[in-house]
Motif scaffolding. Structure first.
Motif, mmCIF file in Angstrom:
data_model
loop_
_atom_site.group_PDB
_atom_site.id
_atom_site.type_symbol
_atom_site.label_atom_id
_atom_site.label_comp_id
_atom_site.label_asym_id
_atom_site.label_seq_id
_atom_site.Cartn_x
_atom_site.Cartn_y
_atom_site.Cartn_z
ATOM 1 N N LEU A 122 0.844 -1.139 0.118
ATOM 2 C CA LEU A 122 0.027 -0.026 -0.015
ATOM 3 C C LEU A 122 0.735 1.301 -0.106
ATOM 4 O O LEU A 122 0.459 2.189 -0.654
ATOM 5 N N GLN A 123 2.005 1.198 0.740
ATOM 6 C CA GLN A 123 2.650 2.510 0.713
ATOM 7 C C GLN A 123 3.725 2.583 -0.297
ATOM 8 O O GLN A 123 4.312 3.737 -0.667
ATOM 9 N N ALA A 124 4.199 1.752 -1.148
ATOM 10 C CA ALA A 124 4.984 1.638 -2.345
ATOM 11 C C ALA A 124 4.312 2.155 -3.381
ATOM 12 O O ALA A 124 5.035 2.317 -4.446
ATOM 13 N N LYS A 125 2.802 2.287 -3.380
ATOM 14 C CA LYS A 125 2.301 2.626 -4.474
ATOM 15 C C LYS A 125 2.495 4.011 -4.858
ATOM 16 O O LYS A 125 2.874 4.756 -3.827
ATOM 17 N N ALA A 126 2.496 4.559 -6.038
ATOM 18 C CA ALA A 126 2.806 6.029 -6.525
ATOM 19 C C ALA A 126 1.955 6.748 -6.085
ATOM 20 O O ALA A 126 0.910 6.427 -5.867
ATOM 21 N N ALA A 127 2.512 8.210 -5.916
ATOM 22 C CA ALA A 127 1.640 9.080 -5.273
ATOM 23 C C ALA A 127 0.293 9.254 -5.791
ATOM 24 O O ALA A 127 -0.448 9.616 -5.159
ATOM 25 N N ASN A 128 0.296 9.414 -7.219
ATOM 26 C CA ASN A 128 -0.762 9.500 -7.786
ATOM 27 C C ASN A 128 -1.642 8.213 -8.291
ATOM 28 O O ASN A 128 -2.588 8.298 -8.975
ATOM 29 N N ALA A 129 -1.398 7.053 -7.957
ATOM 30 C CA ALA A 129 -1.919 5.843 -7.981
ATOM 31 C C ALA A 129 -3.072 5.965 -7.247
ATOM 32 O O ALA A 129 -3.269 6.505 -6.069
ATOM 33 N N PRO A 130 -4.171 5.085 -7.730
ATOM 34 C CA PRO A 130 -5.569 5.363 -6.825
ATOM 35 C C PRO A 130 -5.449 4.267 -5.522
ATOM 36 O O PRO A 130 -4.803 3.424 -5.565
ATOM 37 N N ALA A 131 -6.277 4.910 -4.743
ATOM 38 C CA ALA A 131 -5.946 4.222 -3.237
ATOM 39 C C ALA A 131 -6.607 2.718 -3.409
ATOM 40 O O ALA A 131 -7.701 2.436 -4.260
ATOM 41 N N MET A 132 -6.018 1.924 -2.508
ATOM 42 C CA MET A 132 -6.477 0.603 -2.406
ATOM 43 C C MET A 132 -6.734 0.050 -1.043
ATOM 44 O O MET A 132 -5.808 0.571 -0.286
ATOM 45 N N SER A 133 -7.768 -0.490 -0.628
ATOM 46 C CA SER A 133 -8.144 -0.910 0.455
ATOM 47 C C SER A 133 -7.295 -2.184 0.988
ATOM 48 O O SER A 133 -6.687 -2.760 0.097
ATOM 49 N N ILE A 134 -7.258 -2.545 2.341
ATOM 50 C CA ILE A 134 -6.365 -3.622 2.724
ATOM 51 C C ILE A 134 -7.117 -4.798 2.266
ATOM 52 O O ILE A 134 -6.302 -5.760 1.806
#
Length: 320
Positions: free
Chosen positions: A259-271
């Protein structure tokens, strides 16, 4: 019959003195003032210094762990292969990429974690009228959970920045240097730095619930008959408790890293979405990626940290 002669006055005096000497109480030893336990601010400072010391020693393993957990393919064949690849492609300095972010964050993170647990344990023990080492397990778990919840304020942004710095080389544009810490933090922003907060809580609270009571129990088992614990036993207890607790919460650490490694502009993802994506695409075993380097990080980190912390506490209590 002739009455027995009365004893001489000198004999009576000697008898009286002897009796008085035997029955007189021994003079009481002068009272030694109790040494007060260091206050919360001192505990925070000790925890910060201890955390920095441990981090400087084990940081390269943390870099390997992040790369292993973030890979969705078999880019690395294991911990040793990942280490060799990093040194070959990015040099020895690449093993310390993101260290500045970790040191900035580890200072409040370890200070809060150790000081809050220590303080809560002391207050619970005082309320129950027992020594801290004899605190019931349930209360020790409560103290650990409190520490785990409080530390996330510092842990989440620190790890978000650190992870993105550790992955910066893999995302760098050809011919350009990897992004600096200032650039990474600027791109992430406040929301990006606190991405994965829930996952961090779901990792750190169970970890602390397991780690601190287990560490306290192991210390009590290794204590001498007079209750003193050798520094080697403090270190060994931290190693063992850290290894067990770190291994148990590895799946949530993998999810948090993704979750934290996703790019800053990537859509959010739930757990839940992250969990199902990993299991569906990589299998359930992927939830334990990097478990060995993680245990090799957390175990010595907490062993060293608690050893330094304990040494500082004993010294301050001695001179206090």
């Amino acid at each position: 019959m002739t009455p027995a002669p009365a004893p001489p006055a000198a004999a009576l005096a000697m008898t009286t003195m002897s009796t008085t000497t035997k029955t007189a109480p021994a003079p009481a030893a002068p009272a030694v003032p109790a040494k007060s336990s260091p206050g919360l601010l001192v505990k925070l400072a000790c925890g910060a210094f201890a955390g920095i010391t441990g981090t400087l020693i084990i940081y390269p393993i943390d870099m390997v762990k992040t790369r292993l957990q973030n890979q969705s393919t078999n880019q690395y064949r294991g911990m040793v292969d990942c280490f060799r690849t990093l040194v070959r492609t990015e040099g020895a300095r690449g093993l310390y990429r993101g260290l500045a972010a970790n040191l900035v964050g580890i200072t409040p993170e370890k200070a809060i974690k150790l000081a809050v647990n220590d303080t809560v344990r002391a207050r619970l023990a005082a309320r129950l009228g027992v020594h801290e080492d004899k605190l019931p397990v349930a209360y020790g778990m409560l103290a650990g959970a409190t520490a785990g919840m409080c530390q996330v304020v510092a842990t989440c942004p620190m790890e978000s920045a650190k992870i993105n710095m550790q992955l910066a080389a893999t995302r760098a544009v050809a011919g350009q240097p990897p992004k600096s810490l200032a650039q990474v933090v600027s791109e992430l922003g406040i929301r990006g730095l606190y991405r994965g907060t829930a996952a961090t809580l779901m990792r750190d609270v169970p970890f602390s619930i397991m780690f601190f009571p287990l560490h306290a129990w192991l210390k009590s088992q290794l204590a001498a008959p007079d209750g003193t614990v050798a520094f080697g036993s403090v270190f060994g207890s931290g190693l063992a408790a850290g290894w067990i607790a770190a291994g148990a919460v590895t799946p949530m650490d993998v999810i948090k890293t993704r979750l934290q490694a996703k790019a800053a502009n990537a859509p959010a993802m739930s757990i839940r979405e992250c969990f199902t994506t990993i299991v569906r695409n990589e299998g359930a075993g992927a939830l334990f990626k990097g478990w060995l380097p993680r245990c090799m990080i957390v175990s010595p980190l907490f062993g060293i940290t608690l050893l330094v912390y304990e040494a500082q506490q004993r010294y301050l209590s001695h001179i206090g």
